[in-house]
Design a protein around this motif. Structure first.
Motif, PDB file in Angstrom:
ATOM      1  N   TRP A 249       0.852  -1.201   0.000  1.00 14.11           N
ATOM      2  CA  TRP A 249       0.000   0.000   0.000  1.00 14.11           C
ATOM      3  C   TRP A 249       0.883   1.244   0.000  1.00 14.11           C
ATOM      4  CZ3 TRP A 249      -4.188  -0.733   4.407  1.00 14.11           C
ATOM      5  CH2 TRP A 249      -4.893  -1.922   4.172  1.00 14.11           C
ATOM      6  N   TYR A 250       1.862   1.221   0.906  1.00 14.52           N
ATOM      7  CA  TYR A 250       2.761   2.377   0.999  1.00 14.52           C
ATOM      8  C   TYR A 250       3.463   2.632  -0.331  1.00 14.52           C
ATOM      9  CZ  TYR A 250       2.520   3.682   5.928  1.00 14.52           C
ATOM     10  OH  TYR A 250       2.114   4.186   7.137  1.00 14.52           O
TER      11      TYR A 250
ATOM     12  N   PHE B 256       6.879   7.840   2.366  1.00 17.31           N
ATOM     13  CA  PHE B 256       5.980   6.694   2.184  1.00 17.31           C
ATOM     14  C   PHE B 256       6.762   5.451   1.770  1.00 17.31           C
ATOM     15  CE2 PHE B 256       1.344   7.062   2.451  1.00 17.31           C
ATOM     16  CZ  PHE B 256       1.255   8.339   2.963  1.00 17.31           C
TER      17      PHE B 256
ATOM     18  N   PHE C 166       8.740   4.130   4.762  1.00 20.41           N
ATOM     19  CA  PHE C 166       7.901   3.369   5.687  1.00 20.41           C
ATOM     20  C   PHE C 166       7.578   2.005   5.060  1.00 20.41           C
ATOM     21  CE2 PHE C 166       5.763   6.870   8.484  1.00 20.41           C
ATOM     22  CZ  PHE C 166       7.002   7.393   8.754  1.00 20.41           C
ATOM     23  N   GLY C 167       7.237   2.035   3.776  1.00 22.68           N
ATOM     24  CA  GLY C 167       6.916   0.792   3.070  1.00 22.68           C
ATOM     25  C   GLY C 167       8.087  -0.179   3.126  1.00 22.68           C
TER      26      GLY C 167
ATOM     27  N   TYR D 231       8.268  -1.797   6.545  1.00 22.63           N
ATOM     28  CA  TYR D 231       7.230  -2.810   6.736  1.00 22.63           C
ATOM     29  C   TYR D 231       7.521  -4.046   5.879  1.00 22.63           C
ATOM     30  CZ  TYR D 231       4.124  -0.010   9.657  1.00 22.63           C
ATOM     31  OH  TYR D 231       3.586   0.704  10.694  1.00 22.63           O
TER      32      TYR D 231
ATOM     33  N   TYR E 178      -1.896   4.419   8.164  1.00 18.91           N
ATOM     34  CA  TYR E 178      -1.675   4.611   6.734  1.00 18.91           C
ATOM     35  C   TYR E 178      -2.784   5.480   6.149  1.00 18.91           C
ATOM     36  CZ  TYR E 178      -1.731   3.583   1.735  1.00 18.91           C
ATOM     37  OH  TYR E 178      -1.762   3.707   0.379  1.00 18.91           O
TER      38      TYR E 178
END
Lengths: 474, 217, 109
Positions: free
Chosen positions: A16-17, A68, A71-72, A75, A96
């Motif tokens: 998603w990120y 983003f 962060f992605g 994760y 998010y």
């Protein structure tokens, strides 16, 4: 996604990120094109989307898509590194959406409200008007909350699962990254104090914490893509951290030459920014070393098989090692010493350096991470280049290099005409801008910007289609 | 792992990284204390007593500011001279001047000045640097910009321009109308005048010395 | 405390270009030096290319010298630059030694 091979929710969230990052990356390039057109045709969108607005959107979306994608990336790698599912994944998903919503609102306000009256309400709800961190105060607070949630997830996961060297570095780095943002959240009438703290955010992000971040990501990538030995990679990562923070933290001095701060920053800034390229050279050498070693061992087995299991991602990673050195190192070093910076400060030189450094150091490796996510999502064992991926990497690289060279020439004209001869006056400024070399450099910059955008379109096409391509080994 | 040398020991490098980072951070914080003391804003009393501050107090708007070569320091420094009228007055009180500066600094952020101009050399490069804009010969008595607005003083000319920038095109590249009110414009001019009095270690070099003439070739 | 030469950074108009070019080349040549050195050591390049690495180190030093003189750096800075270049000559040796050491030790545990 139909046949999704991801079993980890953390990796799901990472995709998603990455997806939102790719969209914002496109917005960054579009508004960059608007600003580039305005240099060539000043009447373009005048008093509709002025240069200032186009530029805010250009540089803010740059920061946002990179954050983003960062962060992605975290994760994505957490389950691999720690061996467990990320703790607090539900909160991660909620944050998010909070983050995305905040970004959308901020962008709409930038676009349609643009400026406000000279009072605190503007600072709170429209714009803070400070380059790179224009986001209004309410959004600042939102960003801090989202970042703290992210850091909490990282810490809880790291402490519960296996805490590898890479995770340890990321934990320390991300807390500094989030904490530093606080230095940019207050108002003062004293512009010297304002810019002093403003650089704590900008410099300590871009030239310290982000660099360490990409060091950690590169370490992860080398282990994953060419099977580099963790022991070697992690030792090297610690050396990089020492070199990057050792030079980068006090390298801040090079921003304190001319903003009203004392003269001792000349020596501090000159010394430490001269050291700043060293870790970049070291990181470059490290990639070369690991690749050479691994391939050498493979070749010794008799079969000539590449050790790389993700060609497009590895291409972007190698480009990062080189681009970081070239953009942050070479393009930074030649105008960093105070004797020269007196003339180059605030010219297109800075812009040239900014374009190549952000691309070389960060955009490349984050795109590489996106390719790793595509590989994982589609259960691909060995990922090959496609026509589109080659077009994308070639056009984007040529485009950014072209823009950088054009801006460097423009900066050179400015240094000679506007600075060395005319002392940065109003008249001097416009004499520099009207020069033939300057004007032509700006034409080339626009053209190369368009080339970059074309490369971006290929990149998106590849992102959307390569996962299903039959050429890959599954 | 009997004969592991210290140089290839992960923990050794982890500690090194922590110590180097800690040392650099402590040094930065220590320097920050020293710098903060030196860049804090001066007061009206400082100005009256002739105390030189890197960032003078807001009442500096009551004085004439010039940018002169200091042989001691080897570069130009702002020099605060005799009293000078600013919008018809040279007796702005500390509170009034501080209020003007506050309004101007807020205005500079609310109108995104920094995303076209550079302030102290930082910002965007689409429009002229504003660090010493107050001292720019173009706004002076013989300057083209002052003549263009039809005003008699530098501050009135600047304020007029800020309120109606697109009426006074100076270049093909124009400043857009940002809805700046008369009061905000006065604040912004005070902010610019104050900024020109900040000691920037000689940046920009040779400012205004050439008056448009090009030396060398 | 303040280096007096840094106070008068008046640079001749014709010197800007050589300064920019030489300072960029410092890093480019410097990169070639450590790059070739490492590549030879890990076997990507042939052994005979090693002298090229040292040649690039010499070029790096020369460019730094040009840059320093055009910028009119002071005595102290000049000495610091000499030390930096000697340090840079040793750097890849030290780095390779360490990397190799870790690699070996992990091979034979």
């Amino acid at each position: 996604m139909a046949n999704n091979h991801l079993t980890s929710e953390s990796k799901q969230l990472a995709t998603w990120y990455f997806s939102f990052a790719a969209i914002i990356f496109g917005a960054q390039l579009l508004f960059g094109l608007v600003a580039a057109i305005q240099y060539v045709m000043p009447g373009f969108l005048f008093e509709i989307i002025d240069f200032s607005i186009a530029r805010i959107l250009h540089i803010n979306s740059l920061v946002v898509w990179m954050v983003f994608a960062m962060f992605g990336s975290v994760y994505w790698l957490l389950p691999d590194e720690t061996g467990i599912e990320t703790v607090g994944i539900k909160i991660g998903k909620l944050l998010y959406w909070v983050f995305v919503a905040a970004i959308v609102i901020v962008v709409l306000v930038y676009l349609f409200i643009q400026v406000g009256p000279a009072d605190e309400t503007t600072i709170w709800f429209i714009t803070e008007g400070r380059e790179y961190i224009e986001a209004p105060r309410w959004a600042d607070i939102g960003i801090v909350i989202v970042a703290l949630g992210f850091v909490a997830n990282l810490f809880l996961t790291g402490m519960k699962g296996k805490q590898t060297g890479i995770v340890t570095v990321l934990m320390a780095d991300m807390i500094a990254f989030a904490g530093l943002y606080l230095a940019g959240m207050f108002f003062t009438d004293n512009i010297t104090v304002d810019q002093y703290w403003w650089w704590w955010v900008i410099h300590l992000w871009v030239e310290a914490t982000w660099e360490v971040f990409v060091g950690a990501i590169a370490a992860y990538g080398l282990i994953k893509m060419i099977g580099a030995r963790r022991q070697v990679v992690e030792m090297w990562l610690w050396i990089e951290v020492a070199m990057l923070f050792g030079s980068g933290i006090l390298g801040m001095g090079h921003h304190y030459f001319w903003i009203g701060t004392p003269e001792y920053w000349w020596e501090i800034g000159a010394l430490f920014s001269a050291l700043e390229p060293l870790p970049l050279v070291a990181m470059f050498i490290h990639v070369l070393y690991d690749w050479g070693k691994q391939q050498g061992e493979q070749n010794a087995l008799g079969e000539k098989v590449s050790v790389i299991n993700n060609k497009p991602a590895f291409t972007w990673f190698v480009l990062q090692a080189f681009g970081n050195f070239l953009g942050a190192g070479v393009w930074g070093f030649f105008h960093t010493l105070p004797q020269v910076n007196l003339y180059t400060h605030g010219t297109q030189f800075t812009s040239a350096h900014g374009h190549l450094a952000f691309f070389g150091a960060y955009a490349t490796i984050l795109i590489g991470m996106m390719y790793m996510a595509i590989q994982g999502t589609n259960g691909i064992k060995v990922m090959k280049h496609t026509k589109a991926s080659i077009w994308a990497v070639s056009l984007i690289t040529i485009g950014v290099m072209g823009m950088t060279v054009a801006l460097t020439i423009a900066g050179y004209v400015q240094v000679l005409v506007s600075r060395a001869q005319m002392g940065a006056t109003w008249a001097g400024y416009f004499d520099g801008q009207s020069g033939m070399w300057f004007a032509q450099a700006m034409d080339w910059r626009l053209l190369m910007g368009a080339v970059t955008f074309a490369g971006f379109l290929f990149l998106i096409k590849d992102f959307l289609s390569t996962g299903k391509d039959a050429a890959h080994q599954r | 792992m009997a004969n592991k040398s210290v140089w290839s020991d992960n923990r050794f490098w982890q500690r090194t990284a922590a110590w180097v980072t800690g040392f650099a951070a402590v040094l930065l914080i220590w320097l920050t204390f020293d710098t903060s003391a030196q860049i804090s804003m001066g007061t009206d009393a400082d100005l009256k007593d002739g105390v030189t501050k890197r960032v003078p107090g807001p009442t500096v708007i009551n004085y004439k500011i010039t940018y002169e070569m200091s042989t001691k320091r080897g570069h130009e420094v702002p020099v605060i001279g005799e009293k000078e009228k600013f919008f018809g007055r040279d007796d702005w009180s500390e509170e009034e001047a501080a209020e003007l500066l506050h309004l101007g600094k807020l205005g500079s952020q609310a109108k995104n000045c920094m995303d076209c101009h550079t302030l102290l050399g930082n910002g965007a490069y689409y429009a002229p640097d504003l660090t010493k804009a107050w001292l720019d010969p173009a706004w002076g008595p013989e300057g083209s910009l002052q003549a263009m607005t039809g005003k008699n003083t530098k501050e009135e000319a600047m304020a007029e321009f800020l309120q109606h920038p697109s009426q006074y095109p100076t270049h093909e590249r124009m400043m857009p109308n940002l809805g700046i009110t008369e009061k905000e414009a006065i604040g912004l001019v005070a902010f610019l005048k104050h900024m020109s009095s900040i000691d920037t270690n000689g940046f920009p070099r040779n400012f205004g010395k050439m008056q448009g003439a090009v030396h060398g070739k | 405390m303040v280096d007096p030469s840094i106070l008068r950074p008046e640079i001749a108009l014709d010197d800007f270009l050589p300064i920019f070019v030489s300072s960029a080349l410092v890093l480019v040549f410097g990169g070639f030096y450590v790059g070739i050195y490492t590549a030879v050591k890990v076997g990507i390049l042939q052994k005979w290319t090693m002298p090229l690495a040292y040649l690039f180190w010499v070029l790096t030093s020369y460019c730094l010298y040009v840059m320093g003189s055009l910028m009119h750096v002071g005595d102290f800075t000049a000495k610091a630059l000499v030390v930096a270049m000697i340090g840079y000559l040793l750097l890849p040796h030290a780095v390779y030694y360490m990397q190799h050491q870790v690699h070996e030790e992990n091979e034979h545990v």
